[in-house]
Design a protein around this motif. Structure first.
Motif, short mmCIF file in Angstrom:
data_model
loop_
_atom_site.label_atom_id
_atom_site.label_comp_id
_atom_site.label_asym_id
_atom_site.label_seq_id
_atom_site.Cartn_x
_atom_site.Cartn_y
_atom_site.Cartn_z
N GLY A 150 161.15 104.15 33.16
CA GLY A 150 160.03 104.16 34.48
C GLY A 150 158.88 103.87 34.43
O GLY A 150 158.87 102.02 33.89
N SER A 180 167.79 112.51 38.34
CA SER A 180 167.62 110.86 38.12
C SER A 180 167.44 110.63 38.86
O SER A 180 167.92 108.63 39.40
CB SER A 180 168.52 110.88 37.06
OG SER A 180 168.93 111.65 35.97
N GLU A 203 165.21 107.94 42.03
CA GLU A 203 163.70 107.23 41.67
C GLU A 203 163.23 107.07 43.20
O GLU A 203 162.50 106.59 42.93
CB GLU A 203 163.80 105.87 40.91
CG GLU A 203 162.95 105.40 40.69
CD GLU A 203 162.08 105.34 39.90
OE1 GLU A 203 161.87 106.21 39.06
OE2 GLU A 203 160.91 105.00 40.06
N GLU A 222 168.33 106.27 38.90
CA GLU A 222 166.87 104.73 38.23
C GLU A 222 167.99 103.67 37.97
O GLU A 222 168.60 103.41 38.19
CB GLU A 222 166.31 105.21 36.89
CG GLU A 222 165.91 107.13 36.77
CD GLU A 222 165.32 107.61 35.90
OE1 GLU A 222 165.40 108.46 35.56
OE2 GLU A 222 166.34 107.40 34.46
N ARG A 280 166.15 101.08 32.28
CA ARG A 280 165.29 102.40 32.62
C ARG A 280 164.06 101.67 32.93
O ARG A 280 162.98 102.15 32.30
CB ARG A 280 165.05 103.22 31.29
CG ARG A 280 166.46 103.71 30.45
CD ARG A 280 166.68 103.79 29.49
NE ARG A 280 166.02 103.38 27.85
CZ ARG A 280 165.48 103.35 27.45
NH1 ARG A 280 163.83 103.68 28.02
NH2 ARG A 280 165.27 102.62 26.95
#
Length: 743
Positions: free
Chosen positions: A166, A417, A419, A438, A442
């Protein structure tokens, strides 16, 4: 007055100091910004002192150069402190290193100012805006800690990139890029040239990379939405290529065409210019367009082209007014373009009734409170886009209620998870969300990715509004038709047979309606039916997969794709997938796997299958106690153990485990004199497949059990050591193809 490089050093030094102040003032309590300010300050002072060394005022060149060396040391210590907290604070890392380096630098700073062992002398050449220095015998040892620190920090961050994800991963990538660009001129102009060729004329070029590091790292600290690197580089390359081409055309015109045609400011000269202008303009237009198109298709938009994808998406939505089609178009486009871990779309009507719950990717989550979370976010912030990396980096407001709600949203997104969450809301019509997981690598989604998602979701929103209006129109037509029919019935002759037929019809509808109402109005019964359906479907899928794997193993036709696998993450996913089942039975599901467990070399899909089989069996055949997963490793193999507190397996049965169709205690003994009953449960293929897959991947299965205490299954697989054991690889992202279910 000064030359160009002097102006660059002067201006970049001022800019770096101002940039450090600006970042620091944005949040004076943030440690990252404090140490960034310290690093930027000393980098700026380093650049300024280099300028005054080349253009001395007040002090002579020798003293200015000593200040340069001192600022370089201060800058190095500032970078070590900054690395300790960026992108997140480390308690122990760099402490010893900082102490050793700072002690070393303190000693050599004293040597620098009190002797000529590092710097003998220097003099200025005012006409060239430059100074020349004579270095002492200890100059190499003076520069050693700077070089070691630079290599150590860049190496440390390169290693961290492998584990980060991230926003933090993107920040570290920017740091490494800035650090490398800063180190290159330092190594060349401050060390290689003075030490190898005894040439110090180019000292003033050593700091040209400082501003690059300051701006790149400052940008990565201040923003949470990053520009796409490919887009930036593509534009730079495009500009360079266009400049080169235009320069070439102008050169040809000036040095070749003009001498031959003798173009002048006369009527004939203007005619010649007009004749030249048309082909040159056409050539420029086509070449520049070709350069733009080539870079766009071959370099910038490799994963997806946002304009083309959006246009295709709009055309598809224009062809339908069905909610399901629009939602499926949206999920497919997001999955194909951005390759997220998963995509899920929830759509509710104005009364809160769930209309659509669909998505792509194997991600299960509790969506019961998603709308409540979204409403909380809307009250805290008017932005309809919720991005995990941005929310995580928002400064706390200091009010416990707001901060607690913010943390609850963060916890939900981190647990699942997630985003990005987009709101889909139309007043008095529908409410919903688009949940995006995500990124597949990553990494964070770029500015371009978020804009693309926003555009397609806005279009989907308009298409859903159009579909809802169409649905309302249909309902209005149906209502109108019902009223017309009702009036028509009053004018018709009420024939007895028709009445009886309609009575039967109404009775049947009432019966069906009553049954439907009973199910829909009884939430427990509805959830029970859904759970039964889901369980039945899951069992069927598991049975089919097991049968197929068994057939592939028996025919020695199974295909494996060995790769580097983070077994720790896969174990966490396997445990997460069986938490509900274990909780329902009152079992503890314990993860004793060390975070330092090394990666393995095996087929990813098959390892997941083995883990799920062992954990599922342990939970299924354990009535009380717990199921514990642990790990061990040597230089060559990694061992994973699944241990339960179930009934245990008799010693005479252990040697038969892994045989096809073999089941422990296959029959349940009833009363004496009556026949035994087949024990309900599995097919006897699960362990056969598990043992076979482990063996195929070069591993080994071991079983330990004691009746009344429990059983421990341990499988060992090769540790990843950059090897290639010759297993046939299937280079495909298609999970079904990798499992050998599709060719």
């Amino acid at each position: 007055m000064t030359d160009l490089i002097g102006f660059i050093n002067l201006s970049s030094g001022i800019i770096q100091i101002l940039m450090g102040i600006f970042v620091f003032l944005s949040d004076t309590t943030n440690k990252v910004k404090k140490y960034y300010f310290a690093s930027a300050l000393f980098l700026g002072l380093w650049s300024l002192s280099i300028f005054f060394y080349s253009n001395p005022i007040i002090l002579d060149t020798t003293n200015w150069l000593k200040i340069v060396y001192t600022m370089a040391y201060c800058m190095t210590l500032g970078l070590i402190l900054f690395a300790r907290v960026y992108p997140n604070e480390l308690e122990r890392k760099f402490k010893t290193f900082f102490f050793l380096v700072s002690t070393y630098m303190l000693i050599f700073t004293a040597i620098l100012w009190l002797s000529d062992w590092i710097l003998v002398s220097s003099y200025n050449i005012s006409k060239e805006f430059n100074s020349i220095a004579t270095m002492g015998p200890l100059y190499f040892w003076y520069g050693l800690p700077e070089f070691v620190t630079g290599i150590y920090i860049v190496g440390y961050y390169l290693n961290r990139i492998k584990t980060l994800s991230g926003l933090e991963k993107k920040q570290v990538q920017y740091y490494v890029i800035g650090g490398v660009l800063m180190l290159i001129p330092v190594i060349i102009f401050d060390f290689v040239l003075p030490l190898v060729w005894n040439d110090t004329r180019y000292y003033k070029f050593g700091t040209i990379g400082n501003a690059v590091w300051t701006m790149i790292v400052g940008y990565s600290i201040l923003t949470t939405r990053f520009l796409d690197t490919r887009v930036v580089i593509g534009k730079i390359i495009g500009s360079i290529l266009k400049t080169v081409f235009v320069f070439s055309i102008l050169s040809v015109l000036i040095f070749i065409v003009d001498p031959k045609w003798e173009i002048s400011f006369t009527l004939s000269g203007l005619v010649k210019l007009i004749i030249l202008s048309l082909p040159v303009a056409l050539l420029l237009e086509n070449i520049l367009k070709s350069i733009e198109q080539f870079l766009t298709e071959r370099f910038v938009y490799v994963k997806y082209h946002p304009i083309k994808s959006l246009r295709l998406f709009i055309n598809k939505n224009l062809e339908t007014v069905e909610f399901g089609d629009i939602v499926n178009n949206l999920t497919s486009l997001i999955e194909d373009s951005l390759k997220p871990g998963f995509v899920r779309i929830l759509l509710f009507d104005s009364s809160g009734k769930l209309l659509i719950n669909t998505g792509k990717g194997d991600k299960s989550m509790d969506t019961s409170n998603i709308m409540e979370i979204l409403e909380v976010w809307n009250r805290l912030n008017s932005n309809r886009i919720l991005i995990f990396s941005e929310l995580k980096n928002y400064k706390k407001v200091g009010k416990s209620i707001i901060d607690e709600k913010r943390e609850s949203i963060l916890s939900f997104m981190k647990t699942n998870s997630i985003e990005v969450i987009f709101s889909l809301k139309e007043q008095n019509k529908f409410n919903g969300v688009v949940i995006v997981g995500e990124n597949y690598d990553r990494d964070v989604y770029t500015v371009g990715d978020i804009e693309f998602l926003d555009n397609i979701i806005q279009n989907a929103h308009m298409s859903l509004v159009r579909a809802f209006l169409y649905l309302e129109l249909q309902q209005f037509n149906q209502t109108l038709q019902q009223k017309v029919n009702q009036q028509t019935k009053e004018l018709q002759v009420k024939v007895k047979q028709l009445q009886e037929a309609r009575k039967k019809e109404r009775d049947m509808i009432d019966i069906m309606g009553q049954f439907t109402d009973d199910v829909l109005n009884d939430k427990d019964k509805f959830e029970l039916y859904i759970k039964r359906i889901k369980t039945a479907v899951d069992n069927e899928i598991k049975l089919i997969n097991t049968l197929l794997s068994s057939a592939k193993l028996e025919g020695d036709k199974i295909e494996l794709n060995p790769e580097k696998i983070n077994i720790v993450e896969d174990i966490e996913m396997a445990i997460h997938g069986h938490e509900i089942e274990a909780k329902d039975k009152g079992l503890g599901l314990v993860n004793n796997v060390s975070k330092d467990t090394p990666e393995i070399y095996a087929d990813h899909a098959r390892v997941i299958e083995v883990l799920n089989n062992l954990v599922s069996n342990a939970v299924k055949y354990t009535s009380k106690g717990s199921v514990t997963i642990s790990s061990n490793h040597t230089e060559d193999v990694v061992s994973i153990s699944v241990e339960d507190t179930g009934k245990g397996i008799p010693e005479e049965e252990l040697s038969k485990l892994g045989q096809k169709f073999y089941r422990i205690q296959n029959y349940i003994s009833e009363e004496e004199g009556k026949p035994d009953l087949v024990r309900p449960g599995g097919t006897g293929l699960g362990l056969y497949v598990t043992f076979g897959l482990v063996e195929k991947m070069g591993g080994k299965m071991e079983v330990e059990s004691e009746v009344g205490k429990g059983t421990k299954f341990t499988f060992s697989l090769p540790r990843y050591n950059n090897q290639d054991n010759g297993i046939t690889k299937v280079n495909s992202r298609d999970m079904f193809q990798r499992l050998g279910l599709k060719r």
